[in-house]
Design a protein around this motif. Structure first.
Motif, PDB file in Angstrom:
ATOM      1  N   LYS A 181       0.836  -1.203   0.000  1.00  0.00           N
ATOM      2  CA  LYS A 181       0.000   0.000   0.000  1.00  0.00           C
ATOM      3  C   LYS A 181       0.871   1.255   0.000  1.00  0.00           C
ATOM      4  N   GLY A 182       0.557   2.165  -0.926  1.00  0.00           N
ATOM      5  CA  GLY A 182       1.247   3.448  -0.966  1.00  0.00           C
ATOM      6  C   GLY A 182       2.629   3.435  -1.584  1.00  0.00           C
ATOM      7  N   GLN A 183       3.064   2.305  -2.157  1.00  0.00           N
ATOM      8  CA  GLN A 183       4.413   2.253  -2.730  1.00  0.00           C
ATOM      9  C   GLN A 183       4.524   3.186  -3.936  1.00  0.00           C
ATOM     10  N   VAL A 184       5.568   3.983  -3.945  1.00  0.00           N
ATOM     11  CA  VAL A 184       5.860   4.865  -5.077  1.00  0.00           C
ATOM     12  C   VAL A 184       7.198   4.486  -5.703  1.00  0.00           C
ATOM     13  N   LYS A 185       8.155   4.143  -4.862  1.00  0.00           N
ATOM     14  CA  LYS A 185       9.482   3.787  -5.349  1.00  0.00           C
ATOM     15  C   LYS A 185       9.411   2.561  -6.269  1.00  0.00           C
ATOM     16  N   LEU A 240       7.796   1.998  -8.829  1.00  0.00           N
ATOM     17  CA  LEU A 240       6.496   1.664  -9.411  1.00  0.00           C
ATOM     18  C   LEU A 240       6.514   1.828 -10.935  1.00  0.00           C
ATOM     19  N   ASN A 241       7.121   2.924 -11.413  1.00  0.00           N
ATOM     20  CA  ASN A 241       7.177   3.141 -12.865  1.00  0.00           C
ATOM     21  C   ASN A 241       7.934   2.030 -13.588  1.00  0.00           C
ATOM     22  N   PRO A 242       9.126   1.606 -13.111  1.00  0.00           N
ATOM     23  CA  PRO A 242       9.815   0.492 -13.770  1.00  0.00           C
ATOM     24  C   PRO A 242       9.017  -0.810 -13.753  1.00  0.00           C
ATOM     25  N   ILE A 243       8.272  -1.050 -12.657  1.00  0.00           N
ATOM     26  CA  ILE A 243       7.461  -2.272 -12.571  1.00  0.00           C
ATOM     27  C   ILE A 243       6.364  -2.244 -13.633  1.00  0.00           C
ATOM     28  N   ILE A 244       5.665  -1.121 -13.743  1.00  0.00           N
ATOM     29  CA  ILE A 244       4.586  -1.010 -14.724  1.00  0.00           C
ATOM     30  C   ILE A 244       5.137  -1.150 -16.132  1.00  0.00           C
ATOM     31  N   THR A 245       6.299  -0.547 -16.384  1.00  0.00           N
ATOM     32  CA  THR A 245       6.930  -0.671 -17.699  1.00  0.00           C
ATOM     33  C   THR A 245       7.267  -2.116 -18.018  1.00  0.00           C
TER      34      THR A 245
END
Length: 358
Positions: free
Chosen positions: A199-203, A205-210
């Motif tokens: 919950k609330g993770q930001v670090k 996150l963009n590489p994971i979605i990519t």
């Protein structure tokens, strides 16, 4: 209904084809091998067809190169598998429209997004129109594949899910979820691309979605803490839980070991109970499965909710045999015999499946 010994002696021989991705992907413990072995032992003609060896002819028939074992009594599924992959196996040219049953054990929709569209479901749909019993119905599995089919059920029996390629929508879903989630590719990519996001993770996150949306759509799903105790896998046949005597075909798949504990690559399997919660889920699923022609499926459950519905290659037959010493494959083949017998009796005048009498 389980056939009696008398029934089994007079049953007509069926021609059954198993459609698989490739022979190299087949394993002795896979459900497809167990089903084929059981059908062979019951006197049926069993052939395997790989996805790359199909042709559609302009007369409407589906032509294939088939592979089968030679006549003989194979005492174990592993014996049958070794005969199938040996140089002694029989390779022939045949039309699949001459088969009573074609069982799909391959998901062409899980190919990478960049791959050319596969015509296999269209081939199978045409077989179905010609009178072959296709397991499962090609139109039904197409609808079930998208994970969105579960949204037709009451919200309290399925995990909240988003299917998207939009990073913004995925992030908005995670914020609205306000809890842990699982991110993974919609197309099968192995466990290395399944991420649990607190919950609330930001670090990161963009590489994971990519990573998970690189080759196609991504799935963001509510994480159910009960899954830490293991998922329950349940096999359904004709919308009903498969039962062997008093035993329901259900077991628990315990999570794999964590990083640094590599002795066990796959989840362990254990006994579990089939209770009122599972019964309710089956009652809710049954009308949808029957309407979509989903004859044989497996359902993964956690916390009283459906995590996944597998309509292409439902598995677990080997695990059930190991855990409970029951033969689920024979139950399925016996029921196929019954269904084919009814279809033949009504052929040309009536569709017993549509009327719900099979």
């Amino acid at each position: 209904m389980v056939a009696t010994d008398t029934q089994s002696k007079v049953r007509p021989s069926m021609r059954i084809g198993f459609l698989i991705g490739g022979l190299a992907t087949l394993q002795p413990t896979f459900a497809g091998n167990y089903l084929a072995w059981s059908a062979h032992r019951r006197g049926h003609e069993v052939c395997f067809v790989t996805a790359d060896e199909l042709s559609f002819l302009d007369d409407g028939s589906v032509f294939a190169t088939t592979l089968r074992v030679r006549a003989g009594d194979y005492a174990k599924p592993a014996d049958f598998y070794r005969a199938l992959v040996s140089t002694d196996a029989v390779r022939e040219e045949d039309t699949l429209s001459g088969f009573d049953v074609v069982i799909i054990r391959y998901n062409p929709l899980r190919e990478p997004h960049s791959a050319p569209p596969s015509p296999i479901l269209d081939f199978c749909w045409r077989l179905r129109l010609g009178g072959t019993f296709v397991v499962n119905d090609p139109e039904g599995v197409f609808r079930a594949w998208g994970r969105l089919s579960l949204s037709d059920l009451p919200a309290d029996v399925h995990a909240r899910t988003l299917v998207s390629r939009s990073p913004e929508r995925i992030k908005a879903f995670l914020r609205d979820l306000d809890g842990p989630a699982v991110l993974k590719p919609l197309a099968h990519a192995g466990h290395e691309k399944v991420f649990r996001v607190p919950k609330g993770q930001v670090k990161n996150l963009n590489p994971i979605i990519t990573a998970i949306s690189k080759d196609g759509y991504a799935v963001a799903q509510e994480y159910l803490r009960e899954a830490e105790e293991g998922e329950k896998r349940l096999l359904l046949l004709g919308g009903e839980p498969i039962r062997v005597g008093g035993q329901v075909a259900i077991y628990r798949r315990l999570p794999g070991l964590g990083e640094g504990e590599k002795k066990r690559r796959n989840p362990a399997r254990r006994r579990c109970k089939f209770g009122a919660v599972e019964e309710r889920i089956c009652d809710l699923l049954r009308p949808k499965l029957l309407a979509d022609g989903l004859y044989l499926v497996s359902v993964d459950l956690a916390g009283g909710k459906i995590l996944e519905l597998n309509a292409f290659s439902p598995g677990g037959i080997h695990s059930l045999r190991e855990i409970y010493r029951v033969d689920v494959a024979e139950i399925i083949i016996r029921d196929l015999e019954r269904r084919v017998r009814l279809r033949d009796a009504y052929r040309g005048t009536h569709d017993p499946e549509a009327a719900g009498v099979v």
